[in-house]
Design a protein around this motif. Structure first.
Motif, PDB file in Angstrom:
ATOM      1  N   ASN B  32      58.792  56.714  65.966  1.00  0.00           N
ATOM      2  CA  ASN B  32      57.919  57.245  64.924  1.00  0.00           C
ATOM      3  C   ASN B  32      58.475  58.520  64.298  1.00  0.00           C
ATOM      4  O   ASN B  32      58.264  58.772  63.120  1.00  0.00           O
ATOM      5  CB  ASN B  32      56.510  57.468  65.478  1.00  0.00           C
ATOM      6  CG  ASN B  32      55.714  56.182  65.418  1.00  0.00           C
ATOM      7  OD1 ASN B  32      55.329  55.726  64.350  1.00  0.00           O
ATOM      8  ND2 ASN B  32      55.519  55.554  66.568  1.00  0.00           N
ATOM      9  N   ARG B  36      58.983  58.787  60.351  1.00  0.00           N
ATOM     10  CA  ARG B  36      58.449  59.857  59.487  1.00  0.00           C
ATOM     11  C   ARG B  36      59.572  60.501  58.676  1.00  0.00           C
ATOM     12  O   ARG B  36      59.364  61.018  57.604  1.00  0.00           O
ATOM     13  CB  ARG B  36      57.787  60.967  60.314  1.00  0.00           C
ATOM     14  CG  ARG B  36      56.809  60.500  61.335  1.00  0.00           C
ATOM     15  CD  ARG B  36      55.455  60.204  60.743  1.00  0.00           C
ATOM     16  NE  ARG B  36      54.506  59.920  61.808  1.00  0.00           N
ATOM     17  CZ  ARG B  36      53.433  59.189  61.669  1.00  0.00           C
ATOM     18  NH1 ARG B  36      53.149  58.659  60.494  1.00  0.00           N
ATOM     19  NH2 ARG B  36      52.628  58.971  62.668  1.00  0.00           N
ATOM     20  N   ILE B 141      57.573  70.635  60.861  1.00  0.00           N
ATOM     21  CA  ILE B 141      56.237  70.046  60.639  1.00  0.00           C
ATOM     22  C   ILE B 141      56.124  68.682  61.317  1.00  0.00           C
ATOM     23  O   ILE B 141      55.117  68.398  61.983  1.00  0.00           O
ATOM     24  CB  ILE B 141      55.923  69.970  59.126  1.00  0.00           C
ATOM     25  CG1 ILE B 141      55.635  71.387  58.635  1.00  0.00           C
ATOM     26  CG2 ILE B 141      54.734  69.047  58.855  1.00  0.00           C
ATOM     27  CD1 ILE B 141      55.200  71.515  57.218  1.00  0.00           C
ATOM     28  N   LYS B 145      53.398  68.431  64.104  1.00  0.00           N
ATOM     29  CA  LYS B 145      52.213  67.673  63.719  1.00  0.00           C
ATOM     30  C   LYS B 145      52.189  66.269  64.331  1.00  0.00           C
ATOM     31  O   LYS B 145      51.183  65.847  64.896  1.00  0.00           O
ATOM     32  CB  LYS B 145      52.180  67.584  62.183  1.00  0.00           C
ATOM     33  CG  LYS B 145      51.032  66.764  61.618  1.00  0.00           C
ATOM     34  CD  LYS B 145      49.690  67.411  61.872  1.00  0.00           C
ATOM     35  CE  LYS B 145      48.540  66.576  61.339  1.00  0.00           C
ATOM     36  NZ  LYS B 145      47.245  67.096  61.790  1.00  0.00           N
ATOM     37  N   TYR B 146      53.301  65.557  64.192  1.00  0.00           N
ATOM     38  CA  TYR B 146      53.288  64.153  64.608  1.00  0.00           C
ATOM     39  C   TYR B 146      53.747  63.933  66.053  1.00  0.00           C
ATOM     40  O   TYR B 146      53.253  63.040  66.723  1.00  0.00           O
ATOM     41  CB  TYR B 146      54.143  63.314  63.659  1.00  0.00           C
ATOM     42  CG  TYR B 146      53.543  63.181  62.291  1.00  0.00           C
ATOM     43  CD1 TYR B 146      52.380  62.448  62.085  1.00  0.00           C
ATOM     44  CD2 TYR B 146      54.122  63.800  61.192  1.00  0.00           C
ATOM     45  CE1 TYR B 146      51.809  62.333  60.820  1.00  0.00           C
ATOM     46  CE2 TYR B 146      53.568  63.700  59.923  1.00  0.00           C
ATOM     47  CZ  TYR B 146      52.409  62.955  59.752  1.00  0.00           C
ATOM     48  OH  TYR B 146      51.846  62.842  58.502  1.00  0.00           O
TER      49      TYR B 146
END
Lengths: 163, 190
Positions: B32, B36, B141, B145-146
């Motif tokens: 992932n 992203r 980020i 964030k992820y």
């Protein structure tokens, strides 16, 4: 506190990274300033919006696919001599020591064995040697007629005189 | 349950099962992270395998000095950066892929036919907004964030101080607000 300062602190506000006094000042300012209050709302809205981008799931058996790929790449490489040494995982000190020993051994062998180098004598060499010996004998006996073509050139002059 | 470090020590001595277990733990995260970064579903699988292949090839040189995940995301970041640079050279491919993978970009206020289209549109808008950020802001980020990495770990991945990571995230968020405000507003209206 100015709005710009608040905007710098606003991201740290939900994380609890602010000191007690900073937190109080931010909260007071947000109650009084409509613009900053809207900015905080937007900032949180966008941050939460990022969650809307869904992730992906692995397709199939990724572990098996991985080991297949490893086997495939190993086959392509063919396990060369460099890979063999790399896989031994030797420290650089060991590699340097082994290389030094090898170099010293090769030099020593060259130095001590150069005078006892074997000379291979072939059949042709032997025949050449015999021919030379025969020639040497002939020369020591005197110059035969067959060799007079190589000189001395006086013979020609003598012949002319005789004629 | 064995820790990542214990599994890596076993993998180091040639235990393939231990390495498989590490992959099961971290594969989805790495996959992932790459997704992203590249917004390419198909290629992300390949690149995630590439990351684990690099880890596997260098497992014997690994020393338990840092967290395994830090090392893993460092490698994944390098793979992503290389991929993004390569894609930059093949511009026509990336444009096709964006459309194929994320759907129509369109106007955020355009009417959605269904939730799938809307999700694709949001995903695409977020990717574009992240893509426009400077590399370090983008990495910071995505990791915070992820991937849910703490600032300290992100700092190790990027190779900077914790303060610098906070600054990257802060600056990145300011830019994202400007770019994604319309989508956020639209969501609130709904």
């Amino acid at each position: 506190m100015r709005c710009e300062e608040i905007k710098d602190l606003i991201f740290e506000y939900p994380d609890g990274d602010l000191t007690q006094s900073e937190r109080l000042r931010v909260e007071t300012h947000l109650r009084e300033c409509r613009e900053c209050s809207l900015f905080l709302k937007q900032a949180n809205g966008v941050w939460n919006l990022l969650d809307r981008w869904e992730g992906i799931e692995p397709q199939g058996d990724f572990v098996a696919a991985f080991w297949d790929r490893v086997a495939e790449e190993d086959l392509k490489k063919g396990g060369g001599i460099f890979d063999f040494f790399r896989n031994l995982n030797l420290g650089w000190q060991v590699v340097v020591a082994v290389a030094t020993i090898l170099i010293v051994s090769v030099i020593s062998l060259n130095v001590f064995q150069s005078d006892v180098a074997k000379v291979v004598v072939t059949e042709t060499d032997r025949q050449d040697e015999e021919l030379l010996m025969e020639l040497n004998k002939d020369i020591s006996r005197g110059i035969p007629k067959s060799l007079r073509i190589y000189g001395p050139w006086k013979i020609k002059d003598e012949g002319m005189k005789e004629g | 349950m064995e820790s990542d470090i214990e599994l890596m020590m076993k993998a180091k001595s040639g235990d393939e099962r231990a390495f498989s277990e590490l992959m099961r733990r971290h594969y989805r995260g790495v996959l992932n992270y790459i997704y992203r970064f590249t917004n390419n579903r198909e290629n992300s699988e390949d690149l995630a395998q590439e990351v684990f292949l690099r880890v596997y090839r260098s497992v014997k040189r690994w020393k338990p000095e840092a967290k395994f995940s830090t090392w893993l995301y460092k490698i994944a970041t390098n793979v992503c950066i290389t991929e993004v640079k390569n894609r930059g050279r093949e511009q026509s491919v990336s444009l096709d892929e964006i459309e194929e993978n994320a759907g129509d970009l369109g106007d955020p206020k355009a009417e959605e036919t269904d939730s799938l289209t809307f999700r694709r549109e949001i995903g695409s808008a977020i990717f574009e907004a992240l893509e426009s950020l400077p590399e370090r802001e983008r990495i910071a980020i995505i990791l915070c964030k992820y991937q849910g990495l703490p600032y300290e770990e992100v700092a190790e991945v990027i190779g900077c101080t914790v303060g610098a990571v906070k600054a990257y995230v802060h600056r990145g968020r300011m830019k994202l607000i400007q770019k994604l405000k319309p989508y956020s507003k639209e969501r609130e209206e709904k």
